[in-house]
Write a protein that holds these residues in place. Structure first.
Motif, PDB file in Angstrom:
ATOM      1  N   GLU A   4       0.930  -1.197  -0.085  1.00  0.00           N
ATOM      2  CA  GLU A   4       0.061  -0.039   0.104  1.00  0.00           C
ATOM      3  C   GLU A   4       0.940   1.154  -0.065  1.00  0.00           C
ATOM      4  N   GLY A   5       0.801   2.123  -0.815  1.00  0.00           N
ATOM      5  CA  GLY A   5       1.228   3.485  -0.998  1.00  0.00           C
ATOM      6  C   GLY A   5       0.830   4.369   0.116  1.00  0.00           C
ATOM      7  N   PRO A   6       1.410   5.448   0.412  1.00  0.00           N
ATOM      8  CA  PRO A   6       1.032   6.338   1.419  1.00  0.00           C
ATOM      9  C   PRO A   6      -0.214   7.070   0.949  1.00  0.00           C
ATOM     10  N   VAL A   7      -1.069   7.755   1.710  1.00  0.00           N
ATOM     11  CA  VAL A   7      -2.219   8.508   1.246  1.00  0.00           C
ATOM     12  C   VAL A   7      -1.653   9.837   0.966  1.00  0.00           C
ATOM     13  N   MET A   8      -2.090   9.822  -0.374  1.00  0.00           N
ATOM     14  CA  MET A   8      -1.608  11.077  -1.030  1.00  0.00           C
ATOM     15  C   MET A   8      -2.734  12.078  -0.688  1.00  0.00           C
ATOM     16  N   LYS A   9      -2.560  13.292  -0.406  1.00  0.00           N
ATOM     17  CA  LYS A   9      -3.576  14.346  -0.175  1.00  0.00           C
ATOM     18  C   LYS A   9      -3.443  15.530  -1.526  1.00  0.00           C
ATOM     19  N   LEU A  10      -4.443  15.638  -2.303  1.00  0.00           N
ATOM     20  CA  LEU A  10      -4.365  16.598  -3.445  1.00  0.00           C
ATOM     21  C   LEU A  10      -5.394  17.755  -3.403  1.00  0.00           C
ATOM     22  N   LEU A 122      -3.129   4.145  -3.222  1.00  0.00           N
ATOM     23  CA  LEU A 122      -2.912   3.164  -4.414  1.00  0.00           C
ATOM     24  C   LEU A 122      -2.501   1.961  -3.709  1.00  0.00           C
ATOM     25  N   ILE A 123      -3.219   0.751  -3.998  1.00  0.00           N
ATOM     26  CA  ILE A 123      -2.801  -0.180  -3.201  1.00  0.00           C
ATOM     27  C   ILE A 123      -1.908  -1.475  -4.470  1.00  0.00           C
ATOM     28  N   GLY A 124      -1.232  -2.385  -4.056  1.00  0.00           N
ATOM     29  CA  GLY A 124      -0.583  -3.584  -5.016  1.00  0.00           C
ATOM     30  C   GLY A 124       0.511  -2.764  -5.919  1.00  0.00           C
ATOM     31  N   ARG A 125       0.512  -3.268  -6.890  1.00  0.00           N
ATOM     32  CA  ARG A 125       1.454  -2.752  -7.980  1.00  0.00           C
ATOM     33  C   ARG A 125       1.300  -1.140  -8.183  1.00  0.00           C
ATOM     34  N   LEU A 126       0.339  -0.673  -8.172  1.00  0.00           N
ATOM     35  CA  LEU A 126      -0.210   0.657  -8.137  1.00  0.00           C
ATOM     36  C   LEU A 126       0.555   1.566  -7.153  1.00  0.00           C
ATOM     37  N   GLY A 127       0.547   1.009  -6.154  1.00  0.00           N
ATOM     38  CA  GLY A 127       1.178   1.636  -4.797  1.00  0.00           C
ATOM     39  C   GLY A 127       2.673   1.732  -4.983  1.00  0.00           C
ATOM     40  N   GLU A 128       3.223   1.006  -5.733  1.00  0.00           N
ATOM     41  CA  GLU A 128       4.556   1.017  -5.884  1.00  0.00           C
ATOM     42  C   GLU A 128       5.062   2.273  -6.749  1.00  0.00           C
ATOM     43  N   LEU A 129       4.131   2.531  -7.696  1.00  0.00           N
ATOM     44  CA  LEU A 129       4.481   4.066  -8.442  1.00  0.00           C
ATOM     45  C   LEU A 129       4.746   5.338  -7.656  1.00  0.00           C
ATOM     46  N   GLY A 130       5.687   5.875  -7.980  1.00  0.00           N
ATOM     47  CA  GLY A 130       6.219   7.038  -7.322  1.00  0.00           C
ATOM     48  C   GLY A 130       5.154   8.322  -7.226  1.00  0.00           C
ATOM     49  N   GLN A 131       5.201   8.854  -5.799  1.00  0.00           N
ATOM     50  CA  GLN A 131       4.236   9.889  -5.779  1.00  0.00           C
ATOM     51  C   GLN A 131       4.233  11.103  -6.881  1.00  0.00           C
ATOM     52  N   PRO A 132       5.483  11.605  -7.156  1.00  0.00           N
ATOM     53  CA  PRO A 132       5.390  12.666  -8.143  1.00  0.00           C
ATOM     54  C   PRO A 132       4.491  12.199  -9.628  1.00  0.00           C
ATOM     55  N   LEU A 133       4.983  10.887  -9.882  1.00  0.00           N
ATOM     56  CA  LEU A 133       4.170  10.482 -11.319  1.00  0.00           C
ATOM     57  C   LEU A 133       2.758  10.513 -11.137  1.00  0.00           C
ATOM     58  N   LYS A 137      -0.326  12.701 -12.936  1.00  0.00           N
ATOM     59  CA  LYS A 137      -1.633  12.588 -13.879  1.00  0.00           C
ATOM     60  C   LYS A 137      -2.621  12.816 -12.975  1.00  0.00           C
ATOM     61  N   ALA A 138      -2.817  13.004 -11.636  1.00  0.00           N
ATOM     62  CA  ALA A 138      -3.749  13.473 -11.137  1.00  0.00           C
ATOM     63  C   ALA A 138      -4.229  14.942 -11.443  1.00  0.00           C
ATOM     64  N   ASP A 139      -3.220  15.613 -11.408  1.00  0.00           N
ATOM     65  CA  ASP A 139      -3.224  17.146 -11.784  1.00  0.00           C
ATOM     66  C   ASP A 139      -3.752  17.215 -13.214  1.00  0.00           C
ATOM     67  N   THR A 140      -3.345  16.662 -14.321  1.00  0.00           N
ATOM     68  CA  THR A 140      -3.526  16.386 -15.554  1.00  0.00           C
ATOM     69  C   THR A 140      -5.152  16.101 -15.716  1.00  0.00           C
ATOM     70  N   LEU A 141      -5.720  14.947 -15.033  1.00  0.00           N
ATOM     71  CA  LEU A 141      -7.182  14.652 -14.909  1.00  0.00           C
ATOM     72  C   LEU A 141      -7.847  15.767 -14.445  1.00  0.00           C
ATOM     73  N   PHE A 142      -7.643  16.197 -13.163  1.00  0.00           N
ATOM     74  CA  PHE A 142      -8.399  17.167 -12.415  1.00  0.00           C
ATOM     75  C   PHE A 142      -8.537  18.276 -13.509  1.00  0.00           C
ATOM     76  N   LYS A 143      -7.426  18.932 -14.213  1.00  0.00           N
ATOM     77  CA  LYS A 143      -7.504  19.889 -15.274  1.00  0.00           C
ATOM     78  C   LYS A 143      -8.514  19.741 -16.113  1.00  0.00           C
ATOM     79  N   GLU A 144      -8.814  18.543 -16.863  1.00  0.00           N
ATOM     80  CA  GLU A 144      -9.676  18.169 -17.907  1.00  0.00           C
ATOM     81  C   GLU A 144     -10.840  18.043 -17.351  1.00  0.00           C
ATOM     82  N   PHE A 145     -11.186  17.611 -15.998  1.00  0.00           N
ATOM     83  CA  PHE A 145     -12.289  17.222 -15.357  1.00  0.00           C
ATOM     84  C   PHE A 145     -12.969  18.750 -15.175  1.00  0.00           C
TER      85      PHE A 145
END
Length: 160
Positions: A4-10, A122-133, A137-145
């Motif tokens: 499990e990755g850490p909880v990210m606050k956006l 993020l949990i499992g393999r997704l939790g292994e991804l780096g927070q900056p990455l 992606k979240a910033d891009t998605l929320f801008k489009e949203f």
């Protein structure tokens, strides 16, 4: 072992060129709101406050197809709209848990400021991804949203 990755606050803010009541009317149509987020597909109502659906997105080198449940809560008195999300990608071997809270505040100009607070883990393999990455992606998605939500509110206001 479950990673499990850490909880990210956006936090993201969108200025909507409409009164708060017009924004709130769109927010109450979850399927319409969901269509504003790029990659969301197959949204279906399970109950008045629960929906199922899929999100297809690329996070860095990994293509993710999350399937899950969204539970909605509304606090109309305080203009707060909240989603609790639980989703899994069985192929990638991971998932996500998130709480998204949107707070609407009408300004003197007649525009509405929508601030979106997200706690995501993020949990499992997704939790292994780096927070900056993930944050990029979240910033891009929320801008489009935000842009899509502005269009949805403007379209709804034009109908009324």
């Amino acid at each position: 072992m479950c990673t499990e990755g850490p909880v990210m606050k956006l936090e993201h803010c969108v200025q909507i060129e409409a009164r708060q009541t017009a924004l709130w009317a769109v927010l109450q149509d979850f399927e319409r709101v969901a269509s504003c987020l790029p990659g969301v597909q197959d949204v279906r109502e399970v109950s008045q406050t629960t929906y199922e659906g899929n999100l297809q997105v690329r996070i860095g080198p990994i293509g993710v197809n999350l399937s899950g449940v969204v539970i909605l809560e509304e606090d109309t008195e305080n203009s707060v709209w909240r989603m609790t999300i639980h989703a899994q990608d069985r192929k990638v071997g991971g998932g996500a848990r998130a709480i998204v809270e949107a707070v609407a505040r009408e300004e003197a100009s007649g525009e509405t400021s929508l601030t979106i607070f997200t706690d995501i883990q993020l949990i499992g393999r997704l939790g292994e991804l780096g927070q900056p990455l993930i944050k990029r992606k979240a910033d891009t998605l929320f801008k489009e949203f935000g842009n899509n939500l502005k269009s949805a509110v403007a379209g709804a206001a034009a109908v009324h």
